[in-house]
Write a protein that holds these residues in place. Sequence first.
Motif, PDB file in Angstrom:
ATOM      1  N   MET A  20      12.507  -9.704 -12.743  1.00  0.00           N
ATOM      2  CA  MET A  20      11.649  -8.845 -11.351  1.00  0.00           C
ATOM      3  C   MET A  20      11.030  -8.019 -11.407  1.00  0.00           C
ATOM      4  SD  MET A  20      10.915 -10.015  -8.219  1.00  0.00           S
ATOM      5  CE  MET A  20      11.915 -11.065  -7.697  1.00  0.00           C
ATOM      6  N   ILE A  21       9.239  -7.774 -11.387  1.00  0.00           N
ATOM      7  CA  ILE A  21       8.900  -6.630 -11.706  1.00  0.00           C
ATOM      8  C   ILE A  21       7.800  -5.742  -9.996  1.00  0.00           C
ATOM      9  CG2 ILE A  21       6.711  -5.410 -12.513  1.00  0.00           C
ATOM     10  CD1 ILE A  21       7.288  -6.556 -15.135  1.00  0.00           C
ATOM     11  N   ILE A  22       7.800  -4.861  -9.393  1.00  0.00           N
ATOM     12  CA  ILE A  22       6.991  -4.132  -8.409  1.00  0.00           C
ATOM     13  C   ILE A  22       5.850  -3.995  -9.611  1.00  0.00           C
ATOM     14  CG2 ILE A  22       7.243  -3.293  -6.414  1.00  0.00           C
ATOM     15  CD1 ILE A  22       9.261  -5.542  -6.194  1.00  0.00           C
ATOM     16  N   ARG A  23       5.074  -4.275  -9.256  1.00  0.00           N
ATOM     17  CA  ARG A  23       4.233  -3.241  -9.672  1.00  0.00           C
ATOM     18  C   ARG A  23       2.316  -2.722  -8.381  1.00  0.00           C
ATOM     19  NH1 ARG A  23       0.105  -6.675 -11.498  1.00  0.00           N
ATOM     20  NH2 ARG A  23       0.598  -8.286 -11.531  1.00  0.00           N
ATOM     21  N   GLN A  24       1.648  -2.371  -9.122  1.00  0.00           N
ATOM     22  CA  GLN A  24       0.721  -1.774  -8.291  1.00  0.00           C
ATOM     23  C   GLN A  24      -0.845  -3.420  -8.633  1.00  0.00           C
ATOM     24  OE1 GLN A  24      -1.065   1.503  -9.505  1.00  0.00           O
ATOM     25  NE2 GLN A  24      -2.835   1.334  -7.615  1.00  0.00           N
ATOM     26  N   SER A 113      16.174  -7.337   0.666  1.00  0.00           N
ATOM     27  CA  SER A 113      15.189  -5.999   0.028  1.00  0.00           C
ATOM     28  C   SER A 113      13.577  -5.612  -0.873  1.00  0.00           C
ATOM     29  CB  SER A 113      16.383  -4.667  -0.339  1.00  0.00           C
ATOM     30  OG  SER A 113      16.577  -4.748  -1.469  1.00  0.00           O
ATOM     31  N   LEU A 114      13.383  -6.951  -0.780  1.00  0.00           N
ATOM     32  CA  LEU A 114      12.611  -7.299  -1.598  1.00  0.00           C
ATOM     33  C   LEU A 114      11.143  -6.460  -0.386  1.00  0.00           C
ATOM     34  CD1 LEU A 114      10.850  -7.649  -4.542  1.00  0.00           C
ATOM     35  CD2 LEU A 114      11.070  -9.950  -3.647  1.00  0.00           C
ATOM     36  N   ALA A 115      10.825  -6.394   0.538  1.00  0.00           N
ATOM     37  CA  ALA A 115      10.313  -6.428   0.993  1.00  0.00           C
ATOM     38  C   ALA A 115       9.774  -4.577   1.101  1.00  0.00           C
ATOM     39  CB  ALA A 115       9.899  -6.481   2.714  1.00  0.00           C
ATOM     40  N   GLY A 116      11.353  -3.760   1.437  1.00  0.00           N
ATOM     41  CA  GLY A 116      11.629  -2.297   1.027  1.00  0.00           C
ATOM     42  C   GLY A 116      11.062  -2.197  -0.060  1.00  0.00           C
ATOM     43  N   LYS A 117      11.354  -2.765  -0.608  1.00  0.00           N
ATOM     44  CA  LYS A 117      10.755  -2.264  -2.349  1.00  0.00           C
ATOM     45  C   LYS A 117       8.989  -1.972  -2.503  1.00  0.00           C
ATOM     46  CE  LYS A 117      14.918  -3.123  -4.697  1.00  0.00           C
ATOM     47  NZ  LYS A 117      15.453  -1.560  -4.380  1.00  0.00           N
ATOM     48  N   ILE A 118       8.894  -3.226  -2.025  1.00  0.00           N
ATOM     49  CA  ILE A 118       7.070  -3.232  -2.156  1.00  0.00           C
ATOM     50  C   ILE A 118       6.385  -2.152  -1.237  1.00  0.00           C
ATOM     51  CG2 ILE A 118       4.852  -5.016  -1.279  1.00  0.00           C
ATOM     52  CD1 ILE A 118       7.266  -7.124  -2.184  1.00  0.00           C
ATOM     53  N   ARG A 120       7.740   1.236  -0.045  1.00  0.00           N
ATOM     54  CA  ARG A 120       7.988   1.791  -1.316  1.00  0.00           C
ATOM     55  C   ARG A 120       7.210   2.480  -2.009  1.00  0.00           C
ATOM     56  NH1 ARG A 120      13.318   0.406   0.583  1.00  0.00           N
ATOM     57  NH2 ARG A 120      14.173   0.309  -1.240  1.00  0.00           N
ATOM     58  N   LYS A 121       7.051   1.110  -2.877  1.00  0.00           N
ATOM     59  CA  LYS A 121       6.484   1.589  -3.746  1.00  0.00           C
ATOM     60  C   LYS A 121       4.486   2.626  -3.024  1.00  0.00           C
ATOM     61  CE  LYS A 121       4.548   0.862  -8.446  1.00  0.00           C
ATOM     62  NZ  LYS A 121       5.329   2.392  -8.670  1.00  0.00           N
ATOM     63  N   GLY A 126       0.475   6.003  -2.374  1.00  0.00           N
ATOM     64  CA  GLY A 126      -0.167   6.469  -1.129  1.00  0.00           C
ATOM     65  C   GLY A 126      -0.329   8.287  -1.455  1.00  0.00           C
ATOM     66  N   LYS A 127       1.211   8.252  -1.554  1.00  0.00           N
ATOM     67  CA  LYS A 127       1.421  10.214  -1.796  1.00  0.00           C
ATOM     68  C   LYS A 127       0.920  10.649  -2.665  1.00  0.00           C
ATOM     69  CE  LYS A 127       5.571  10.208   0.548  1.00  0.00           C
ATOM     70  NZ  LYS A 127       7.417  10.292   0.931  1.00  0.00           N
ATOM     71  N   GLU A 128       0.661   9.301  -4.431  1.00  0.00           N
ATOM     72  CA  GLU A 128      -0.142  10.044  -5.531  1.00  0.00           C
ATOM     73  C   GLU A 128      -1.405  10.455  -5.166  1.00  0.00           C
ATOM     74  OE1 GLU A 128       0.766   6.827  -7.913  1.00  0.00           O
ATOM     75  OE2 GLU A 128       2.716   7.781  -8.378  1.00  0.00           O
ATOM     76  N   LYS A 129      -2.236   9.800  -4.289  1.00  0.00           N
ATOM     77  CA  LYS A 129      -3.717   9.240  -3.624  1.00  0.00           C
ATOM     78  C   LYS A 129      -3.715  10.739  -2.839  1.00  0.00           C
ATOM     79  CE  LYS A 129      -5.035   5.384  -5.556  1.00  0.00           C
ATOM     80  NZ  LYS A 129      -6.315   4.512  -6.015  1.00  0.00           N
ATOM     81  N   GLY A 130      -2.787  11.272  -3.049  1.00  0.00           N
ATOM     82  CA  GLY A 130      -3.387  12.388  -1.882  1.00  0.00           C
ATOM     83  C   GLY A 130      -2.817  11.956   0.481  1.00  0.00           C
ATOM     84  N   ALA A 131      -2.224  11.174   0.652  1.00  0.00           N
ATOM     85  CA  ALA A 131      -2.428  10.259   1.619  1.00  0.00           C
ATOM     86  C   ALA A 131      -1.323  11.117   2.296  1.00  0.00           C
ATOM     87  CB  ALA A 131      -1.880   8.719   2.073  1.00  0.00           C
TER      88      ALA A 131
END
Length: 161
Positions: A20-24, A113-118, A120-121, A126-131
């Motif tokens: 399982m991978i969580i990614r952009q 907990s998959l929805a939570g992981k999505i 949080r990613k 968002g934080k990386e983009k300044g939100a």
Amino acid sequence: MVQSSVQRNGMVLERIREFMIIRQGTANDINKVSRLWLKMVRELSPNGNPNVEWWRDIAVSCLKSGMYEMVVAEDGGKIVGFGDFFISPEPLTGKIHWMGRHLFVDVERRETSLAGKIYRKGIEIGKEKGATVFDVFCAPNEIPLWSKKGYVENQLVMRKH
């Protein structure tokens, strides 16, 4: 459950299990995600009349704008969950806002907990983009869930047919 992070093509991928991978998400994921989007719409609005082609076109166009992002959960090449959101400057506040739109996980992956992981990613992106301001669209029955996460009601959307 095995958890680790790996980097591929400059992207950090979070492994939830060995497979399982969580990614952009990317434009290449739109067709697969659209099938999951259609499941979501049919579950939440069984009498609706969804137009998946419109959703695909809008998603591709928004991704190109740079103000729309998607996170996918991938299990052996199959997308089993996704979240999408907009990141944009808001002149009213003078801040960058992250606006969560959809968060959906296939029925057999719920309670994992998959929805939570999505989610949080998505926040991480968002934080990386300044939100600095985070908003979510939610149904009235989901208000207690989001309230527990620190969200407060801000605006109300009303509809007329």
